[in-house]
Scaffold this motif. Structure first.
Motif, PDB file in Angstrom:
ATOM      1  N   THR A  49       0.837  -1.198   0.000  1.00 20.37           N
ATOM      2  CA  THR A  49       0.000   0.000   0.000  1.00 20.37           C
ATOM      3  C   THR A  49       0.869   1.244   0.000  1.00 20.37           C
ATOM      4  OG1 THR A  49      -0.118  -0.042   2.395  1.00 20.37           O
ATOM      5  CG2 THR A  49      -1.870  -1.149   1.199  1.00 20.37           C
ATOM      6  N   ARG A  50       0.350   2.269  -0.641  1.00 27.11           N
ATOM      7  CA  ARG A  50       1.094   3.522  -0.739  1.00 27.11           C
ATOM      8  C   ARG A  50       0.820   4.409   0.462  1.00 27.11           C
ATOM      9  NH1 ARG A  50       1.049   5.285  -6.993  1.00 27.11           N
ATOM     10  NH2 ARG A  50       1.492   3.235  -7.841  1.00 27.11           N
ATOM     11  N   LYS A  51       1.746   5.302   0.719  1.00 25.01           N
ATOM     12  CA  LYS A  51       1.563   6.276   1.785  1.00 25.01           C
ATOM     13  C   LYS A  51       0.829   7.480   1.181  1.00 25.01           C
ATOM     14  CE  LYS A  51       5.717   4.798   4.123  1.00 25.01           C
ATOM     15  NZ  LYS A  51       7.048   5.162   4.581  1.00 25.01           N
ATOM     16  N   ASN A  58       2.347   9.989  -5.510  1.00 21.72           N
ATOM     17  CA  ASN A  58       1.226  10.646  -6.150  1.00 21.72           C
ATOM     18  C   ASN A  58       1.525  11.088  -7.575  1.00 21.72           C
ATOM     19  OD1 ASN A  58      -0.442  10.377  -3.914  1.00 21.72           O
ATOM     20  ND2 ASN A  58       0.438  12.186  -2.942  1.00 21.72           N
ATOM     21  N   ILE A  59       2.734  10.872  -8.041  1.00 13.44           N
ATOM     22  CA  ILE A  59       3.086  11.218  -9.418  1.00 13.44           C
ATOM     23  C   ILE A  59       2.550  10.132 -10.338  1.00 13.44           C
ATOM     24  CG2 ILE A  59       4.988  11.555 -11.035  1.00 13.44           C
ATOM     25  CD1 ILE A  59       6.653  12.589  -8.713  1.00 13.44           C
ATOM     26  N   GLU A  60       1.816  10.523 -11.356  1.00  9.16           N
ATOM     27  CA  GLU A  60       1.263   9.557 -12.318  1.00  9.16           C
ATOM     28  C   GLU A  60       2.334   9.189 -13.328  1.00  9.16           C
ATOM     29  OE1 GLU A  60      -1.655   8.063 -12.295  1.00  9.16           O
ATOM     30  OE2 GLU A  60      -2.174   9.087 -10.429  1.00  9.16           O
ATOM     31  N   GLU A  61       2.542   7.910 -13.506  1.00  9.45           N
ATOM     32  CA  GLU A  61       3.512   7.413 -14.469  1.00  9.45           C
ATOM     33  C   GLU A  61       2.783   6.571 -15.500  1.00  9.45           C
ATOM     34  OE1 GLU A  61       6.563   5.301 -12.476  1.00  9.45           O
ATOM     35  OE2 GLU A  61       7.153   7.003 -11.239  1.00  9.45           O
TER      36      GLU A  61
END
Length: 120
Positions: A49-51, A58-61
């Motif tokens: 899971t992300r923080k 939160n950067i979209e890749e």
């Protein structure tokens, strides 16, 4: 006891060189050079899971299509991955399509459960 107390004589340089050459030759036969690396399709991938407050999560890749296809292919059941069974245990139940069409009006092949006075 006399045999244990005797010291082994050191090998001469010619014999040592022969042993070293034989060892190197056997090691070179077993070595393989791997230059292309990829994800093991048989290994399960565990997601972490992300923080929520981290900026780098939160950067979209852009998604890597080749990697996604590989992950989705690894998650498929064996009948969709392979054209024929890979192990002996997969042979049982490999062909799941019925041999004949089930006709529910034909009483010879369709025997549903029935309720009677005795079975109630």
């Amino acid at each position: 006891m006399a045999a244990r107390s005797e010291k082994k004589q050191p090998l001469d340089q010619v014999r040592q060189n022969q042993l070293l050459c034989e060892r190197v030759r056997k090691e070179l036969q077993c070595q393989r050079l791997h230059t292309q690396y990829s994800v093991n399709p048989l290994h399960r991938v565990h997601t972490i899971t992300r923080k929520p407050m981290s900026w780098h999560d939160n950067i979209e890749e852009p998604a890597d299509d080749k990697f996604l296809n590989l992950i989705h292919h690894a998650a498929l059941e064996p009948t969709k991955k392979y054209s024929e069974p890979q192990t002996e245990s997969q042979e049982i139940g490999w062909n799941t399509t019925p041999l004949i069409h089930v006709d529910r009006t034909d009483r010879r092949l369709y025997l549903p459960r029935r309720k009677t006075e005795i079975t109630k």
